[in-house]
Design an enzyme around this catalytic site. Structure first.
Site, mmCIF file in Angstrom:
data_model
loop_
_atom_site.group_PDB
_atom_site.id
_atom_site.type_symbol
_atom_site.label_atom_id
_atom_site.label_comp_id
_atom_site.label_asym_id
_atom_site.label_seq_id
_atom_site.Cartn_x
_atom_site.Cartn_y
_atom_site.Cartn_z
ATOM 1 N N CYS A 203 -59.030 44.621 17.952
ATOM 2 C CA CYS A 203 -60.194 44.526 18.830
ATOM 3 C C CYS A 203 -59.740 44.115 20.233
ATOM 4 O O CYS A 203 -58.751 43.387 20.403
ATOM 5 C CB CYS A 203 -61.191 43.517 18.276
ATOM 6 S SG CYS A 203 -62.023 44.062 16.764
ATOM 7 N N CYS A 206 -58.957 40.461 21.229
ATOM 8 C CA CYS A 206 -57.926 39.817 20.414
ATOM 9 C C CYS A 206 -56.566 40.505 20.487
ATOM 10 O O CYS A 206 -55.705 40.292 19.633
ATOM 11 C CB CYS A 206 -58.389 39.770 18.952
ATOM 12 S SG CYS A 206 -59.956 38.897 18.736
ATOM 13 N N CYS A 231 -56.298 39.387 9.542
ATOM 14 C CA CYS A 231 -57.761 39.397 9.605
ATOM 15 C C CYS A 231 -58.381 39.336 8.216
ATOM 16 O O CYS A 231 -59.575 39.109 8.083
ATOM 17 C CB CYS A 231 -58.255 40.639 10.330
ATOM 18 S SG CYS A 231 -57.808 42.185 9.514
#
Length: 252
Positions: A203, A206, A231
């Site tokens: 993302c 991040c 994650c």
């Protein structure tokens, strides 16, 4: 300088690695007719796998998690895949209501506040959609490589996830140079952010570029300790992951 120019160096035995990878993909497709999917992150490793699936005309579906926080360059690869290979890309998005409540309660930058909140964000944007992606599947294909991080150093070619599905990692023993050698020789499309020193792209909030000498995944969640840098997509039986995901419910 492009990532191809910087990294495209085949390792010894590359041709044998490629044939082995093709064998793994063919066998998995035959073992799981109609119920196998490539869960692509749209990173360069996954683009290699998509290319092989298309080239070999393997009956493996292509799907990705559209988290709502991806870079524009990443999203642009979806129509590129569909146009170049004639393959439909299934999109799995987070539940809109869950995102609205989470952002309302914790803010757009919640991932920077604590590991628990960052994992909760990953939970609603990635883990829950992944569950829907895999719900009717008996096998999935990933671009995991052992070289990507210490945490992935023991990645097997064939594994089972927590639900007992086959998890195939056909590039497990490929080097970074192997990946880019394949991209260069087959003209595989890839995310231009790789040319900006982002070997691992997630993302947008991040992900950052890495410096010379930093590990592949140093640009992911760079404000956290190395041990926390997953994650949850490729983690088994991790208690704190479950606790973090449970925060999604408390945000509703």
């Amino acid at each position: 300088m492009s990532a191809i120019a910087l990294y495209a160096r085949a390792s010894a035995g590359f041709d044998a690695k490629l044939e082995h990878t093709l064998g793994l993909l063919r066998a998995a497709a035959a073992e799981h007719p109609g119920t196998i999917v490539q869960a692509t992150s749209l990173g360069v490793e996954d683009m290699v796998l998509t290319h092989l699936i298309a080239e070999q005309r393997l009956p493996i579906a292509i799907a990705t998690l559209e988290t709502g926080k991806l870079h524009a360059q990443t999203l642009a690869l979806i129509p590129t895949i569909e146009q170049r290979y004639g393959l439909a890309v299934e999109l799995f998005r987070p539940q809109a209501e869950s995102v609205i409540h989470f952002v309302r309660d914790h803010g757009e930058r919640a991932m920077f506040e604590s590991i628990a909140l960052r994992k909760a964000c990953c939970g609603l944007r990635k883990m829950e959609p992944l569950g829907r992606m895999l719900a009717a599947r008996t096998a999935w294909v990933t671009g995991l490589r052992r070289e990507q991080s210490d945490a992935r150093g023991e990645v097997p070619e064939r594994d089972r996830d927590d639900a007992g599905r086959l998890k195939l990692n056909p590039l497990a023993d490929w080097s970074w140079g192997d990946v880019w050698h394949f991209v260069a020789t087959r003209e595989v499309p890839y995310n231009p952010l790789h040319d900006e020193f982002m070997p691992s792209i997630g993302c947008e909030p991040c992900t950052r570029a890495i410096a010379v000498g930093e590990p592949f995944r140093a640009g992911r969640w760079w404000w956290e300790d190395e041990i926390a840098k997953e994650c949850g997509l490729h983690v088994k039986h991790e208690e704190d992951e479950t606790a973090a995901v449970s925060m999604i419910g408390s945000a509703r």
